[in-house]
Design a protein around this motif. Structure first.
Motif, PDB file in Angstrom:
ATOM      1  N   THR B  62      32.017 -13.631  17.076  1.00 39.30           N
ATOM      2  CA  THR B  62      33.099 -12.760  17.537  1.00 39.30           C
ATOM      3  C   THR B  62      32.716 -11.293  17.361  1.00 39.30           C
ATOM      4  OG1 THR B  62      34.716 -14.449  16.970  1.00 39.30           O
ATOM      5  CG2 THR B  62      35.551 -12.225  17.259  1.00 39.30           C
ATOM      6  N   ASP B 178      36.029 -15.959  23.938  1.00 38.41           N
ATOM      7  CA  ASP B 178      35.836 -16.344  22.539  1.00 38.41           C
ATOM      8  C   ASP B 178      36.600 -17.642  22.282  1.00 38.41           C
ATOM      9  OD1 ASP B 178      35.001 -16.275  19.958  1.00 38.41           O
ATOM     10  OD2 ASP B 178      36.129 -14.491  19.366  1.00 38.41           O
ATOM     11  N   GLU B 179      35.879 -18.735  22.218  1.00 37.30           N
ATOM     12  CA  GLU B 179      36.455 -20.069  22.033  1.00 37.30           C
ATOM     13  C   GLU B 179      37.583 -20.356  23.027  1.00 37.30           C
ATOM     14  OE1 GLU B 179      37.064 -21.215  17.967  1.00 37.30           O
ATOM     15  OE2 GLU B 179      35.796 -19.610  17.229  1.00 37.30           O
TER      16      GLU B 179
HETATM   17 MG   LIG Z   1      34.974 -16.062  15.987  1.00 35.41          MG
END
Ligand SMILES: [Mg+2]
Ligand SMILES: Nc1ncnc2c1ncn2[C@@H]1O[C@H](COP(=O)(O)OP(=O)(O)OP(=O)(O)O)[C@@H](O)[C@H]1O
Lengths: 264, 323
Positions: B62, B178-179
């Motif tokens: 991240t 992000d995910e």
């Molecule tokens: Mg992360």
């Protein structure tokens, strides 16, 4: 950025803050409750103390100024606080906008709210205490309101900067700042009654001058030579400084990672 | 990470060119508690590529995405994204990228269409063009029924779809995810993955995503980088990684006689395990070793009753690298 893009980003913030304000009862409460309580209690106190109508007007205009500044200032602070509360800070700082769009957009909404409060309190003051706020004429009232809004803008932008530096811990500033103005800007008394060092601070606050100018029209001896011009000049300087501080705070948050912390 | 010796590809063909990027977070009194999140990451990503960042929790995924998306300023190193420096040209860059995360959050009382429109305006859209874009995104993400639903009344899956719609409002050339399928049910995940693949195919968008689902990485990503403790440990296609890590391929055999003492010593054989009458024989390269083994069995008169060849899973690569 083109002028149109500038206006558009500001408009986006105007719409956002308005929608949030309309949909959250809490904000409404804030808008109405404290100002009304303030004017009523102060007005009744002037009656109890047996002040002359001029003295009552002196104090009441201070209360009204304080309410208008507070309501407008909170709205400016919401430019940052709304996103901090909802943890969505990163989205607006990932977009190609500057802090000015946030502060101007929120300020415009704050002005609208401030005007509503002003009219409401003027009517209340007239009805309950026979105080004619508009008597000195539209230009004088206009300058007075402009002073309130500028002061609110500056304080609100500074609160945004503090929140961006310290995170939610700094939220209290949003509610406390107005009390500082209350003591220092001579809301309930002329600045001349303050001890010298505090008077010096008072003289650095734009609202002091706008109050002085308005009160001169109520028959009180002015304390400053060109209060309105001085007030505007000071406001301009502070507005620039406050924006610089907010911008610097955002850039700092990009370095420290607080911008991300406030988004999770 | 370009392989040593090979000249780096020309900048114009790269979506991302990061060199020696480092970031340490400081916390506590006078910033004395330090978390080195990135410790010299170099990474190039070509255009119109779907690139996956894998790595354990706290690896720095991240953090890296945030630096590339101009949300975080690196302490050291440089990063050029779409030909622009992430620090110096941040504002010009912001128009051309966007990001969505698997844990989205937006203003609680705003309605779905209002959220998309708000960000659309920040990117300069207005009037009919804005309305069209919002409508298209709302429809594309099957949010039509929720157009007027306040954000805080949406389910996880719906919130994620709002985040994706928001991330596409400026039609970015580069999209960070992000995910993106975090906490989504399998049906919705499949559709989100399909959609990510479509974005690249139809619009040539470059997409950099992080994920903890190996299937997702293997299915979607042209290339994967494995990051741990703020460093990139390996990079390549899923197949490359499996080869690089030398986990080897497994040849499972059912033999008669079941035990062969010489098998463990045969060339290319790394490990032997026996269970349920099967011999699991890990070799460096199944394509090369299987014919050799079969020839040897034939010569020794060993009967081969059954054979199964299995490549290692990406998950095994992950576990090996994360160790
Ligand atoms: Mg992360
Ligand atoms: N804003 C921040 N402030 C302080 N420390 C942070 C911040 N963001 C991340 N960190 C720390 O930096 C390290 C890397 O975090 P990062 O979020 O990049 O990891 P990640 O690979 O995304 O992990 P995950 O898979 O859990 O999402 C962690 O130790 C984390 O605690």
């Amino acid at each position: 950025m083109s002028l149109r893009a500038e206006a558009l980003a500001v408009w986006a913030v105007v719409l956002r803050n308005t929608l949030m304000g309309v949909r959250n009862l809490f904000f409404f409460f804030e808008l109405l409750f404290w100002p009304v309580v303030g004017v009523l209690s102060i007005g009744l106190m002037t009656r109890f103390l047996g002040l002359t109508p001029e003295q009552s007007a002196f104090v009441l205009v201070g209360t009204i100024a304080l309410s208008v500044v507070n309501v407008c200032q909170l709205e400016v602070a919401y430019a940052m606080l709304l996103d901090v509360w909802s943890k969505s800070v990163k989205h607006q700082f990932m977009a190609p906008i500057g802090v000015r769009h946030l502060t101007v957009g929120a300020w415009l909404v704050g002005i609208a709210r401030g005007l509503v409060i002003f009219v409401l309190l003027a009517v209340l003051g007239r009805w309950a205490f026979g105080f004619a706020l508009g008597a000195p004429g539209i230009a004088v009232v206009g300058a007075f309101l402009a002073g309130c809004f500028l002061t609110a803008w500056i304080v609100g932008v500074l609160v945004c900067a503090l929140v961006t530096i310290f995170g939610t811990r700094a939220e209290a500033f949003a509610w406390a700042s107005v009390n500082l103005v209350l003591v220092l800007a001579g809301i309930y008394y002329p600045v001349s009654v303050l001890p010298a060092p505090m008077a010096l601070v008072a003289k650095a606050i734009p609202l002091t001058y706008f109050l002085d100018a308005y009160r001169a029209h109520l028959g009180f001896a002015p304390e400053f030579a060109a209060p309105v011009a001085t007030g505007f000049a000071l406001s301009a300087v502070y507005a620039v400084l406050a924006h610089w501080a907010f911008h610097a705070a955002v850039e700092r948050a990009r370095r420290t990672g607080l911008l991300l912390k406030m988004s999770e | 990470m370009s392989s040593p010796g090979a000249p780096p590809p020309p900048v114009a063909t790269l979506a991302i060119d990061a060199r020696d990027v480092a970031k340490t977070f400081r916390a506590g009194w006078l910033g004395r508690r330090r978390t080195p999140a990135l410790q010299g990451v170099s990474l190039t990503v070509g255009r119109s590529v779907i690139f996956g960042l894998l790595g354990p929790n706290g690896a720095g995924k991240t953090t890296l995405l945030s630096i590339l998306a101009t949300l975080l300023v690196p302490d050291a190193g440089t990063a050029t994204v779409l030909g622009l420096d992430v620090v110096r040209d941040a504002n010009a860059l912001r128009r051309r990228l966007n990001m969505a995360s698997g844990r989205p959050s937006f203003l609680w009382s705003l309605r779905v269409a209002e959220i998309v429109a708000f960000y659309g305006r920040l990117y300069g859209l207005h009037g009919a063009a804005l309305a069209r874009r919002v409508d298209a995104l709302v429809e594309q993400y099957e949010l039509t029924a929720y157009r007027r639903t306040p954000y805080n009344e949406l389910s996880t899956g719906l919130k994620q779809r709002v985040a994706l719609a928001k991330a596409l409002v400026n039609d970015p050339e580069l999209l960070f995810l992000d995910e993106p399928t975090l906490g989504l049910d399998p049906d919705v995940s499949v559709r989100v993955r399909q959609h990510i693949a479509d974005l690249r195919r139809e619009r040539g968008m470059t997409i950099v995503l992080t994920t903890h689902y190996m299937r997702e990485a293997e299915e979607l990503c042209d290339e994967i980088a494995f990051i741990k403790d703020g460093r990139i440990l390996a990079r390549g296609t899923a197949a490359d990684l499996k080869r690089q890590i030398r986990l080897g391929d497994v040849i499972a055999l059912k033999l008669d006689p079941p035990r062969l003492p010489w098998l463990a010593e045969a060339p290319g054989v790394l490990r032997l395990e026996e269970s349920d009458g099967w011999v699991a024989c890990t070799v460096d390269d199944a394509e090369k070793r299987l014919p050799e083994l079969l020839r040897a069995f034939h010569a020794e008169g060993v009967v081969v009753r059954n054979v199964q060849v299995r490549e290692p899973e990406l998950e095994e690569v992950f576990v090996e690298l994360a160790r």
